[in-house]
Design an enzyme around this catalytic site. Structure first.
Site, PDB file in Angstrom:
ATOM      1  N   HIS A  87       2.569   4.541  -4.866  1.00  0.00           N
ATOM      2  CA  HIS A  87       2.915   5.820  -5.706  1.00  0.00           C
ATOM      3  C   HIS A  87       3.176   5.454  -7.093  1.00  0.00           C
ATOM      4  CE1 HIS A  87       6.586   3.323  -5.880  1.00  0.00           C
ATOM      5  NE2 HIS A  87       6.791   3.492  -4.491  1.00  0.00           N
ATOM      6  N   SER A 144       9.590   5.587  -4.050  1.00  0.00           N
ATOM      7  CA  SER A 144       9.670   4.555  -2.592  1.00  0.00           C
ATOM      8  C   SER A 144       8.427   5.157  -1.802  1.00  0.00           C
ATOM      9  CB  SER A 144      10.861   4.458  -1.872  1.00  0.00           C
ATOM     10  OG  SER A 144      10.842   3.911  -0.883  1.00  0.00           O
ATOM     11  N   ARG A 148       9.013   4.994   1.195  1.00  0.00           N
ATOM     12  CA  ARG A 148       9.676   5.500   2.304  1.00  0.00           C
ATOM     13  C   ARG A 148       9.963   6.945   2.181  1.00  0.00           C
ATOM     14  NH1 ARG A 148      10.873  -0.247   3.415  1.00  0.00           N
ATOM     15  NH2 ARG A 148       9.914  -0.850   5.462  1.00  0.00           N
ATOM     16  N   HIS A 176       4.183   1.674  -8.222  1.00  0.00           N
ATOM     17  CA  HIS A 176       3.223   0.735  -7.960  1.00  0.00           C
ATOM     18  C   HIS A 176       2.210   0.797  -9.220  1.00  0.00           C
ATOM     19  CE1 HIS A 176       4.242   1.521  -3.532  1.00  0.00           C
ATOM     20  NE2 HIS A 176       4.540   0.244  -3.733  1.00  0.00           N
ATOM     21  N   GLY A 183       0.805  -1.309   0.005  1.00  0.00           N
ATOM     22  CA  GLY A 183      -0.021   0.058  -0.012  1.00  0.00           C
ATOM     23  C   GLY A 183       0.922   1.319  -0.083  1.00  0.00           C
TER      24      GLY A 183
END
Ligand code: PAF
Length: 282
Positions: A30, A187, A189, A33, A27
């Protein structure tokens, strides 16, 4: 688009199809994905994305609790690109009892690089991916496909290896890494970075490109890697590794293999509290 949470609901939604194409995610989606989902759309007769933050692949000190859960926004993005089914199980749905059976990938592939710095990470990844494959890809008689991003290069290699060694009837397809305009790999993150860190974050991909160029030019590889780490850390990073490997098995290349190409440069480094990974094939 169907959003299902339990394995029986998923199996019922999949019953009418023969050739599922699957993109597993945690999930907080971005564009990287979404590109994988678009890629999957051409590969089967139904496109399935899973959203599950998998506790098994996080060490106790890592960001499992704070990992962003954004199901509503994720579902909107998936619907917009024509994903057919979203499988978003709760922990109880996917792990109704403690997961005692685990997949231990071979140490020479999974205990190096990410596996060295995140012990147990690939046990958690392989265990959940095999279970998700069982949920999403066990039905149907046509070709079954799963798409994984090259951004997590070692993960892609470990999953390919698992599928090969366990003779799973699944084709694993790699999706290219998507990058921001300045070259930073997308990413989930990246969202942890402060504005100042975000401006600096491209230095990781720059360090990897520079190391790849130096590796092609010749010289002692271990020394080049050590210098690359030193140079990046001089900008305030704390680097776990910057290294050149063979693509298929992620081992260090011999001198002849360095000439022949088919290499990948991989890195992991921490900027402030955020650990980023990246790689380039060359
Ligand atoms: O790459 C990820 O997001 C995860 O490792 C995966 C493959 C979804 C397994 O939890």
């Amino acid at each position: 688009m169907h959003i299902v949470h339990t394995i029986p609901e998923l199996r019922a939604a999949l019953a009418a199809y023969n050739a599922p194409a699957f993109v597993p995610t945690m999930g907080n989606l971005h564009d990287g994905h979404i590109a994988l989902v678009q890629q999957a759309k051409g590969l089967g007769d139904v496109t399935v994305a899973s959203i599950f933050v998998n506790r098994l692949q996080f060490a106790p000190h890592e960001d499992f609790d704070t990992y962003p859960r954004t199901l509503v926004a994720d579902s909107e993005k998936l619907a917009a690109v024509g994903c057919d089914i979203v499988f978003a199980p709760s922990e109880k749905d996917l792990y109704p009892e403690p997961q005692g059976y685990k997949v231990h990938p071979p140490t020479e592939l999974a205990d190096i690089l990410e596996g060295h710095f995140r012990p147990g990470f690939f046990v958690g990844v392989c265990t959940v991916v095999l279970k998700l494959f069982q949920c999403v890809l066990a039905q149907g008689t046509g070709p079954r496909t799963a798409v994984f991003g090259k951004k997590d290069y070692q993960q892609l290699m470990v999953i390919r290896n698992m599928v090969r060694q366990l003779a799973l009837p699944i084709e694993i397809v790699g999706g290219e890494t998507r990058r921001a305009d300045d070259g930073l790999a997308l990413s989930s993150r990246n969202g942890y970075l402060s504005a100042e860190e975000r401006a600096q974050a491209v230095q990781l991909s720059q360090a990897l490109r520079a190391l790849a160029g130096q590796a092609l030019a010749g010289g002692d590889l271990a020394a080049l890697e050590a210098q690359a780490v030193q140079a990046l850390d001089a900008h305030g990073w704390q680097t776990d590794y910057l290294t050149v490997r063979r693509r298929g098995d992620l081992q260090a290349p011999t001198a002849e293999q360095r000439q022949a190409g088919e290499l990948v440069v991989l890195g992991a480094s921490r900027l402030g509290k955020t650990r980023l990974i990246d790689n380039f094939e060359f």
